[in-house]
Write a protein that holds these residues in place. Structure first.
Motif, PDB file in Angstrom:
ATOM      1  N   LYS A  85      50.275 131.891   2.444  1.00  0.00           N
ATOM      2  CA  LYS A  85      48.628 131.966   2.706  1.00  0.00           C
ATOM      3  C   LYS A  85      48.293 130.497   2.558  1.00  0.00           C
ATOM      4  O   LYS A  85      47.212 129.991   2.985  1.00  0.00           O
ATOM      5  CB  LYS A  85      48.173 132.917   1.970  1.00  0.00           C
ATOM      6  N   PHE A  86      48.807 129.921   1.223  1.00  0.00           N
ATOM      7  CA  PHE A  86      48.071 128.755   0.675  1.00  0.00           C
ATOM      8  C   PHE A  86      48.870 127.505   0.857  1.00  0.00           C
ATOM      9  O   PHE A  86      48.447 126.315   0.407  1.00  0.00           O
ATOM     10  CB  PHE A  86      47.387 129.055  -0.595  1.00  0.00           C
ATOM     11  N   HIS A  87      50.285 127.543   0.894  1.00  0.00           N
ATOM     12  CA  HIS A  87      51.115 126.559   0.894  1.00  0.00           C
ATOM     13  C   HIS A  87      51.823 126.077   2.105  1.00  0.00           C
ATOM     14  O   HIS A  87      52.849 125.421   2.031  1.00  0.00           O
ATOM     15  CB  HIS A  87      52.049 126.690  -0.108  1.00  0.00           C
ATOM     16  N   ASN A  88      51.287 126.632   3.251  1.00  0.00           N
ATOM     17  CA  ASN A  88      51.804 126.072   4.540  1.00  0.00           C
ATOM     18  C   ASN A  88      53.309 126.410   4.866  1.00  0.00           C
ATOM     19  O   ASN A  88      54.120 126.055   5.609  1.00  0.00           O
ATOM     20  CB  ASN A  88      51.506 124.542   4.855  1.00  0.00           C
ATOM     21  N   ASN A  89      53.629 127.624   4.196  1.00  0.00           N
ATOM     22  CA  ASN A  89      54.907 127.802   4.414  1.00  0.00           C
ATOM     23  C   ASN A  89      55.040 129.158   5.716  1.00  0.00           C
ATOM     24  O   ASN A  89      55.028 130.220   5.274  1.00  0.00           O
ATOM     25  CB  ASN A  89      55.801 128.447   3.180  1.00  0.00           C
ATOM     26  N   LEU A  90      55.042 128.474   6.534  1.00  0.00           N
ATOM     27  CA  LEU A  90      54.797 129.416   7.903  1.00  0.00           C
ATOM     28  C   LEU A  90      56.209 130.083   8.210  1.00  0.00           C
ATOM     29  O   LEU A  90      56.092 131.135   8.836  1.00  0.00           O
ATOM     30  CB  LEU A  90      54.625 128.703   9.043  1.00  0.00           C
ATOM     31  N   ALA A  91      57.507 129.434   7.554  1.00  0.00           N
ATOM     32  CA  ALA A  91      58.796 130.206   7.837  1.00  0.00           C
ATOM     33  C   ALA A  91      58.819 131.656   7.002  1.00  0.00           C
ATOM     34  O   ALA A  91      59.180 132.690   7.419  1.00  0.00           O
ATOM     35  CB  ALA A  91      59.964 129.518   7.109  1.00  0.00           C
ATOM     36  N   VAL A  92      58.052 131.657   5.798  1.00  0.00           N
ATOM     37  CA  VAL A  92      57.858 132.880   4.993  1.00  0.00           C
ATOM     38  C   VAL A  92      56.837 133.617   5.521  1.00  0.00           C
ATOM     39  O   VAL A  92      57.002 134.986   5.742  1.00  0.00           O
ATOM     40  CB  VAL A  92      57.511 132.611   3.711  1.00  0.00           C
ATOM     41  N   LEU A  93      55.855 133.070   6.180  1.00  0.00           N
ATOM     42  CA  LEU A  93      54.810 134.032   7.079  1.00  0.00           C
ATOM     43  C   LEU A  93      55.336 134.731   8.127  1.00  0.00           C
ATOM     44  O   LEU A  93      55.077 136.016   8.356  1.00  0.00           O
ATOM     45  CB  LEU A  93      53.739 132.952   7.181  1.00  0.00           C
ATOM     46  N   HIS A  94      55.944 134.027   8.989  1.00  0.00           N
ATOM     47  CA  HIS A  94      56.499 134.513  10.076  1.00  0.00           C
ATOM     48  C   HIS A  94      57.723 135.667   9.832  1.00  0.00           C
ATOM     49  O   HIS A  94      57.650 136.797  10.361  1.00  0.00           O
ATOM     50  CB  HIS A  94      57.331 133.703  10.968  1.00  0.00           C
ATOM     51  N   PHE A  95      58.584 135.340   8.618  1.00  0.00           N
ATOM     52  CA  PHE A  95      59.477 136.289   8.215  1.00  0.00           C
ATOM     53  C   PHE A  95      58.492 137.638   7.792  1.00  0.00           C
ATOM     54  O   PHE A  95      59.107 138.945   8.287  1.00  0.00           O
ATOM     55  CB  PHE A  95      60.191 135.867   7.065  1.00  0.00           C
ATOM     56  N   LEU A  96      57.563 137.393   7.016  1.00  0.00           N
ATOM     57  CA  LEU A  96      56.829 138.556   6.493  1.00  0.00           C
ATOM     58  C   LEU A  96      56.147 139.345   7.933  1.00  0.00           C
ATOM     59  O   LEU A  96      56.443 140.590   7.740  1.00  0.00           O
ATOM     60  CB  LEU A  96      55.611 138.323   5.651  1.00  0.00           C
ATOM     61  N   GLY A 127      44.007 125.107   8.146  1.00  0.00           N
ATOM     62  CA  GLY A 127      44.923 124.552   9.305  1.00  0.00           C
ATOM     63  C   GLY A 127      45.391 125.970  10.253  1.00  0.00           C
ATOM     64  O   GLY A 127      45.765 125.972  11.301  1.00  0.00           O
ATOM     65  N   TYR A 128      45.217 127.130   9.578  1.00  0.00           N
ATOM     66  CA  TYR A 128      45.865 128.328  10.595  1.00  0.00           C
ATOM     67  C   TYR A 128      45.322 129.518   9.837  1.00  0.00           C
ATOM     68  O   TYR A 128      44.889 129.593   8.777  1.00  0.00           O
ATOM     69  CB  TYR A 128      47.395 128.421  10.262  1.00  0.00           C
ATOM     70  N   ASN A 129      45.197 130.772  10.584  1.00  0.00           N
ATOM     71  CA  ASN A 129      44.797 131.989  10.074  1.00  0.00           C
ATOM     72  C   ASN A 129      46.086 132.779   9.758  1.00  0.00           C
ATOM     73  O   ASN A 129      47.054 133.197  10.772  1.00  0.00           O
ATOM     74  CB  ASN A 129      43.932 132.609  11.062  1.00  0.00           C
ATOM     75  N   GLN A 130      46.406 133.156   8.520  1.00  0.00           N
ATOM     76  CA  GLN A 130      47.717 133.868   8.332  1.00  0.00           C
ATOM     77  C   GLN A 130      47.703 135.138   9.121  1.00  0.00           C
ATOM     78  O   GLN A 130      48.633 135.775   9.383  1.00  0.00           O
ATOM     79  CB  GLN A 130      47.804 134.031   6.785  1.00  0.00           C
TER      80      GLN A 130
END
Length: 224
Positions: A85-96, A127-130
């Motif tokens: 959510k706050f550190h731009n880790n989209l790999a983790v976000l997409h995995f979730l 920069g993006y909406n989680q």
């Protein structure tokens, strides 16, 4: 920028334990993510008795029909969501998001997924909406369409984390608007990362019900 590129496209190790892994989270760490085994079917709150609906929901039913959460909001899930959510880790976000899709019960799938919108100012900052990124992953795996422009957040609310339940409700009052609905939308599912008191999803669910939607459900990554 280089680290963000690696986080987004080329995860080479588990985010939690650091072991070499093709996915953002290895199988061992995935097993450590707590799931709510016994939860209220309406609000997702943990239950200590074998009832299906908690007493609060029986007395004061929420405007949504059912809430499903992939994980409980405990460590290390909290660490993953903070990174996503706050550190731009989209790999983790997409995995979730992918695991959300695998955990949801789809015996009566919704007609559309609607991610909780961010205010434009906060969207520019982050920069993006989680919630949108989660909805994209869920949509891809379930084949349920998503719509991230039907609802808007026109009130730039204060962060909810340090507010009481009452102040959260006041903070979100009149925060959302529904710009349009589709005739085929009989059942809508809201997508969010974390649900704590439920103030955010309740407010948007109220607006959707006022707009004529017959049933609103909620799917989230974690329930506090």
């Amino acid at each position: 920028m280089y680290q963000a590129f690696l986080n987004w496209f080329l995860p080479q190790s588990c985010f939690l334990c650091g072991t070499e892994n093709e996915q953002a989270i290895c199988a061992s760490c995935l097993q450590a993510l707590a799931r709510t085994e016994q939860a209220c079917l309406r609000c997702g709150a943990h239950l200590t008795t074998p009832h299906q609906v908690c007493g609060h929901c029986l007395r004061h039913p929420p405007p949504y029909q059912r809430l499903q959460a992939a994980f409980a909001y405990t460590y290390p899930t909290t660490k993953l969501i903070q990174a996503a959510k706050f550190h731009n880790n989209l790999a983790v976000l997409h995995f979730l998001g992918q695991w959300m899709a695998r955990c949801m019960l789809l015996n009566n799938p919704p007609d559309v997924l609607i991610p909780i919108p961010l205010h434009p100012q906060r969207l520019r900052t982050r920069g993006y909406n989680q919630a949108v990124e989660l909805a994209k992953q869920v949509s891809f795996l379930t084949k349920i369409p998503y719509d991230d422009v039907a609802c808007i957040r026109h009130k730039n609310t204060s962060p909810q984390t340090r507010l009481s339940a009452h102040l959260r409700r006041e903070n979100l009052k009149d925060a959302f608007s529904v710009l349009y609905t589709r005739p085929q939308w009989q059942r809508v599912c809201l997508i969010d990362d974390v649900v704590t008191t439920g103030s955010t999803v309740k407010e948007l669910a109220h607006e959707l019900r006022r707009a004529g939607i017959k049933q609103v459900d909620v799917w989230c990554c974690a329930k506090a």
